[in-house]
Design a protein around this motif. Structure first.
Motif, PDB file in Angstrom:
ATOM      1  N   LYS A  80       9.302   2.301  15.321  1.00  0.00           N
ATOM      2  CA  LYS A  80       8.654   2.845  14.126  1.00  0.00           C
ATOM      3  C   LYS A  80       7.177   3.012  14.430  1.00  0.00           C
ATOM      4  CE  LYS A  80       7.887   3.886   9.793  1.00  0.00           C
ATOM      5  NZ  LYS A  80       8.439   5.079   9.148  1.00  0.00           N
ATOM      6  N   TYR A  92       3.456   4.120  13.110  1.00  0.00           N
ATOM      7  CA  TYR A  92       2.605   4.389  11.965  1.00  0.00           C
ATOM      8  C   TYR A  92       1.351   5.052  12.464  1.00  0.00           C
ATOM      9  CZ  TYR A  92       5.192   1.499   8.661  1.00  0.00           C
ATOM     10  OH  TYR A  92       6.139   0.988   7.828  1.00  0.00           O
ATOM     11  N   GLN A  98      -2.360   4.264   7.816  1.00  0.00           N
ATOM     12  CA  GLN A  98      -1.224   4.503   6.940  1.00  0.00           C
ATOM     13  C   GLN A  98      -0.511   3.223   6.572  1.00  0.00           C
ATOM     14  OE1 GLN A  98       1.858   7.091   8.172  1.00  0.00           O
ATOM     15  NE2 GLN A  98       0.811   8.882   7.449  1.00  0.00           N
ATOM     16  N   GLY A  99      -0.478   2.309   7.506  1.00  0.00           N
ATOM     17  CA  GLY A  99       0.256   1.085   7.214  1.00  0.00           C
ATOM     18  C   GLY A  99      -0.431  -0.082   7.871  1.00  0.00           C
ATOM     19  N   ARG A 115     -13.357  12.481   3.283  1.00  0.00           N
ATOM     20  CA  ARG A 115     -11.943  12.196   3.520  1.00  0.00           C
ATOM     21  C   ARG A 115     -11.288  13.111   4.541  1.00  0.00           C
ATOM     22  NH1 ARG A 115      -8.569  11.734  -1.604  1.00  0.00           N
ATOM     23  NH2 ARG A 115      -6.888  11.346  -0.141  1.00  0.00           N
ATOM     24  N   ARG A 128      -9.114  11.948   7.921  1.00  0.00           N
ATOM     25  CA  ARG A 128      -7.773  12.346   8.309  1.00  0.00           C
ATOM     26  C   ARG A 128      -7.731  12.794   9.763  1.00  0.00           C
ATOM     27  NH1 ARG A 128      -6.230  15.421   3.061  1.00  0.00           N
ATOM     28  NH2 ARG A 128      -5.905  13.570   1.820  1.00  0.00           N
ATOM     29  N   LYS A 131      12.855  -3.255   6.557  1.00  0.00           N
ATOM     30  CA  LYS A 131      12.715  -2.044   5.740  1.00  0.00           C
ATOM     31  C   LYS A 131      13.520  -0.892   6.316  1.00  0.00           C
ATOM     32  CE  LYS A 131       8.554  -2.608   3.111  1.00  0.00           C
ATOM     33  NZ  LYS A 131       7.209  -2.146   2.807  1.00  0.00           N
ATOM     34  N   ILE A 175      14.581   1.794   3.433  1.00  0.00           N
ATOM     35  CA  ILE A 175      13.415   2.113   2.629  1.00  0.00           C
ATOM     36  C   ILE A 175      12.518   3.067   3.404  1.00  0.00           C
ATOM     37  CG2 ILE A 175      11.299   1.128   1.695  1.00  0.00           C
ATOM     38  CD1 ILE A 175      13.085  -1.383   1.119  1.00  0.00           C
ATOM     39  N   THR A 176      12.403   2.818   4.696  1.00  0.00           N
ATOM     40  CA  THR A 176      11.612   3.704   5.535  1.00  0.00           C
ATOM     41  C   THR A 176      12.484   4.102   6.711  1.00  0.00           C
ATOM     42  OG1 THR A 176       9.545   3.916   6.730  1.00  0.00           O
ATOM     43  CG2 THR A 176      10.575   1.776   6.802  1.00  0.00           C
ATOM     44  N   ARG A 177      12.175   5.254   7.289  1.00  0.00           N
ATOM     45  CA  ARG A 177      13.069   5.680   8.362  1.00  0.00           C
ATOM     46  C   ARG A 177      12.425   5.412   9.717  1.00  0.00           C
ATOM     47  NH1 ARG A 177      12.320  11.515  10.133  1.00  0.00           N
ATOM     48  NH2 ARG A 177      10.133  11.743   9.630  1.00  0.00           N
ATOM     49  N   ILE A 218       9.972   1.771  -4.784  1.00  0.00           N
ATOM     50  CA  ILE A 218      10.082   2.621  -3.591  1.00  0.00           C
ATOM     51  C   ILE A 218       9.879   1.808  -2.313  1.00  0.00           C
ATOM     52  CG2 ILE A 218       9.107   4.651  -2.439  1.00  0.00           C
ATOM     53  CD1 ILE A 218      10.060   5.637  -5.021  1.00  0.00           C
ATOM     54  N   TYR A 265      -0.529  13.615  -2.535  1.00  0.00           N
ATOM     55  CA  TYR A 265      -1.839  14.094  -2.990  1.00  0.00           C
ATOM     56  C   TYR A 265      -2.046  13.665  -4.423  1.00  0.00           C
ATOM     57  CZ  TYR A 265      -0.563  17.126   0.856  1.00  0.00           C
ATOM     58  OH  TYR A 265      -0.122  17.601   2.061  1.00  0.00           O
ATOM     59  N   GLN A 316      11.366  11.298   2.853  1.00  0.00           N
ATOM     60  CA  GLN A 316      11.494  10.484   4.058  1.00  0.00           C
ATOM     61  C   GLN A 316      10.284   9.573   4.283  1.00  0.00           C
ATOM     62  OE1 GLN A 316      13.944  11.612   6.746  1.00  0.00           O
ATOM     63  NE2 GLN A 316      14.915  13.020   5.328  1.00  0.00           N
ATOM     64  N   ALA A 365       7.923   5.836   1.302  1.00  0.00           N
ATOM     65  CA  ALA A 365       7.622   4.409   1.413  1.00  0.00           C
ATOM     66  C   ALA A 365       6.422   4.155   2.314  1.00  0.00           C
ATOM     67  CB  ALA A 365       8.836   3.653   1.940  1.00  0.00           C
ATOM     68  N   ASP A 366       6.150   5.084   3.242  1.00  0.00           N
ATOM     69  CA  ASP A 366       5.039   4.866   4.168  1.00  0.00           C
ATOM     70  C   ASP A 366       3.698   5.298   3.597  1.00  0.00           C
ATOM     71  OD1 ASP A 366       6.899   3.984   5.952  1.00  0.00           O
ATOM     72  OD2 ASP A 366       7.106   5.916   6.963  1.00  0.00           O
ATOM     73  N   VAL A 367       3.709   6.302   2.702  1.00  0.00           N
ATOM     74  CA  VAL A 367       2.424   6.825   2.230  1.00  0.00           C
ATOM     75  C   VAL A 367       2.095   6.425   0.798  1.00  0.00           C
ATOM     76  CG1 VAL A 367       2.481   8.799   3.762  1.00  0.00           C
ATOM     77  CG2 VAL A 367       3.407   9.028   1.475  1.00  0.00           C
TER      78      VAL A 367
END
Lengths: 430, 268
Positions: free
Chosen positions: A12, A14, A18-19, A38, A42, A80, A85-87, B106, B178, B262, B265-267
């Motif tokens: 996984k 990230y 983001q995490g 911002r 990014r 997760k 929950i997350t892929r 979520i 957003y 998809q 959950a991450d964002v």
């Protein structure tokens, strides 16, 4: 036998920002500066971080598998992914059965609704059918012990009642595969015991459990087999007692008496990297990784930041089960307020520590007096050695609590007590 | 058997949605219950909102600006429009905020995510049911009789629900990524109201510009509401266009949602 869970090459990734990721001090400084713009933030967020990399294992039906590792090792990410929950970014998981996940106590609870309503709401959110909840309703209420308050909004519940009801709903899920994340960290000791018993019964009835905990005692009693994760990869997979031994050995590198905090795995998600190192000194030895019972422990935390703050340091001492024993913080000591500064070393001296022999771990908090800026869990550990603290020619027995305490006993001889009693009765008659 | 791979988990979505039908019901039920429990006036809000708007619009547009109303009492004319419009805008707003309001779900448990905005839209049906009862109560006062065509309100409300679902599902997914949507949407809805024949009739526009209104699925729907209430002949082409546009939007919105879910959950 065909495994019920089959995990292959799981990874996984990230994006930084983001995490849960670990950046360098420079990165967090850049982030801080670009937070104002911002779009640029990014752009700079291109760096990737693998929370989990190339993890593969199998679980047989009816097994209780423990997942251990420091914070940020990837345990929660793994759970997760298993609970969908997350892929995953790479790899593949096969699950042969209905999955129920319990990553938090009280998922889906709404404070305005009554206990009864919340049982249904939380039940369907966790994956139960309405009819299933109806048939188990009485059992759930009974397990939680909240009969009298079942029609009261849960916002009026005590935190203990709330947790019991929430766990009771989850405990009556009947999936073939149950994923549990550190839920036993809540509730009183008796309720925790009840929960452990429930988990054991779940496995005995042929279902499979994957269980994360920092509580080694719980892992040891529940799990047949354990996985040890470190920095996103699996470093051990075997019988529980052996993996726990590996884990403790791998923690030994944090036991040198002085530790750099720049890339510490215990740093929590949103922290910046203000704290750079921590050093322990005990009874005049500096640095020290061991101390005597009843000795003086000095915790010296060095910090360095871009912008100056009013520095506040908090230290929490935890036992080997991860249970906090005491916490100190200079914010609450009037004479210990410091000048605004961007760097320095704060030393915290704890004298006459009443800790019993054993291993203790320290969580460090750095803040500006209004909020925590940097938090590192299990930053460093200290071993407390037995000592004859009361001068009795022997050490006080351990296992009688979590700390020892000086006490004084007095004996009043039998006759004078009788005398007092007569006095009292005499007065009563008068 | 469930297979989890990087590309997601495909092929069993419909079966999963069906398996989670109780969740849809309970989430909608929670929204309704909490909303009416936390407000002092409770269900009265569903009546007061269109009623007060009706009074204001009738005075402003009906009396002062003399906006035509197809020869019907302006009060009922505008209430019919507001009935559909208020339902649509409430449902879209609730839908768009539903996912970010369910962060704790979520990130902690799996279920088909589309249930969250769908349930939020569904919960708004209670409002239109109450507001419709109010409509039936005031109709006799304006000399508007009850026609058999009122039965058409049921499929019309269903179509409005699908239209609100399309916008709600799409904006809820965008809102996760957003957060600007949260501020942009109320504004967009306000603008959209003036582009929809809520307070004026379609025939106020010159013939050659009416096709623009047809692109807006709400136009045909609101016309349909009025036809049903005043017992007029339905504009089947207009309704057909609305239904077609609605279905197109719904398919597009669900496919965008599926692609975006998809990484919720991450964002989030």
């Amino acid at each position: 036998m065909k495994p019920i869970i089959k995990v292959d090459g799981l990874g996984k990734r990230y994006r930084i920002g983001q995490g849960k990721t670990y950046g360098s001090l420079r990165e967090s400084m850049v982030d801080r500066l670009t937070a104002l713009f911002r779009l640029q933030n990014r752009k700079s967020a291109k760096t990737d971080c693998w929370a989990l990399r190339d993890v593969g294992f199998e679980v047989q039906q009816g097994e209780i598998l423990g997942l251990i590792g420091t914070n940020g090792a990837g345990k929660s990410t793994l759970l997760k992914i298993l609970s969908r929950i997350t892929r995953p970014t790479t790899g593949r998981v096969e699950l042969h059965g209905r999955v129920g996940s319990l990553l938090e106590v009280g998922t889906g609870f709404h404070p305005e609704l009554t206990g009864r309503d919340n049982i249904f709401l939380s039940g369907v959110i966790l994956g139960m059918r309405r009819a299933e909840i109806v048939s188990k309703f009485d059992e759930i209420v009974d397990f939680a012990g909240v009969e009298k308050f079942i029609d009261t909004p849960v916002k009026r519940y005590s935190s203990g009642m709330y947790v019991r009801l929430a766990f009771a709903v989850a405990a009556h899920l009947q999936p073939e595969i149950m994923l549990i994340d550190e839920v036993l960290a809540v509730g009183d000791a008796e309720f925790q015991k009840k929960c452990l018993g429930k988990i054991r019964n779940v496995a005995r009835s042929g279902r499979t459990v994957v269980f994360i905990s920092h509580n080694m005692a719980a892992i040891e009693t529940l799990c047949d087999r354990c996985l040890l994760l470190k920095g996103g990869t699996m470093v051990a997979n075997g019988p529980t007692h052996q993996v726990i031994a590996d884990y403790i050995a791998s923690m030994a590198q944090w036991q040198t008496g002085t530790v750099s905090l720049l890339h510490h795995p215990g740093r929590t998600g949103s922290s910046d990297h203000s704290m750079t190192s921590v050093t322990l000194a005990a009874d005049g030895v500096d640095p020290a990784s061991v101390m005597q019972m009843g000795g003086t422990l000095e915790v010296k935390v060095t910090f360095k930041r871009v912008r100056p703050v009013l520095p506040v340091i908090g230290v929490v001492i935890k036992d080997s089960h991860g249970i906090a024993i005491l916490g100190v913080n200079n914010k609450f000591i009037a004479s210990n307020q410091f000048e605004r500064t961007a760097m320095g070393t704060i030393s915290c001296s704890l004298s006459d520590l009443p800790l019993l022999p054993g291993n203790y771990s320290l969580d460090l908090y750095f803040g500006d007096g209004t909020q925590d800026i940097d938090v590192v869990c299990d930053a460093i550990s200290v071993e407390v050695l037995p000592a004859d603290v009361f001068g009795a020619g022997q050490q006080p027995p351990s296992g009688t609590g979590i700390i020892y305490w000086p006490a004084s006993f007095a004996l009043t001889d039998g006759s004078s007590q009788e005398c007092k009693l007569t006095d009292v009765s005499a007065r009563a008659v008068a | 058997m469930v297979v989890i791979e990087g590309s997601g988990w495909r092929g069993q979505e419909l079966r999963e949605l069906w398996a989670h039908r109780d969740l849809f019901y309970f989430l909608a039920w929670r929204d309704v219950k909490v909303r009416y429990q936390q407000t002092v006036l409770g269900a009265a809000w569903a009546i007061l909102q269109p009623l007060i708007s009706m009074v204001v619009f009738t005075i402003l547009f009906g009396r002062l600006a003399r906006v035509p109303s197809d020869g019907q009492p302006y009060a009922i004319f505008s209430y019919a429009g507001l009935l559909a419009w208020n339902f649509f805008s409430t449902a879209v707003t609730n839908g768009s905020n539903s996912l970010i309001g369910s962060t704790n779900l979520i990130t902690k448990v799996y279920f088909p995510r589309v249930i969250v905005p769908a349930a939020a839209v569904g919960a708004s049906l209670v409002d239109i049911a109450i507001a419709s009862l109010m409509l039936f109560a005031i109709m006799p006062f304006y000399g508007v009789g009850f026609h058999a065509s009122l039965i058409m309100l049921i499929p019309l409300v269903a179509l409005t629900t699908l239209a609100a679902g399309a916008f709600g599902i799409w904006t809820s997914a965008l809102n996760v990524k957003y957060r600007d949507i949260r501020y942009a949407l109320p504004f967009a809805i306000q603008i959209m109201m003036f582009l929809t024949p809520v307070i004026y009739p379609v025939n106020m526009l010159p013939e050659r510009w009416r096709w623009v209104l047809r692109l807006n699925p709400l136009s045909g729907i609101i016309e349909g509401f009025r036809d049903a209430i005043f017992g007029r002949a339905f504009h089947w082409t207009g309704l057909g266009a609305s239904a077609a546009v609605t279905l197109l939007l719904l398919v597009a919105s669900v496919s965008i949602f599926r692609r975006m879910e998809q990484e919720f959950a991450d964002v989030i």
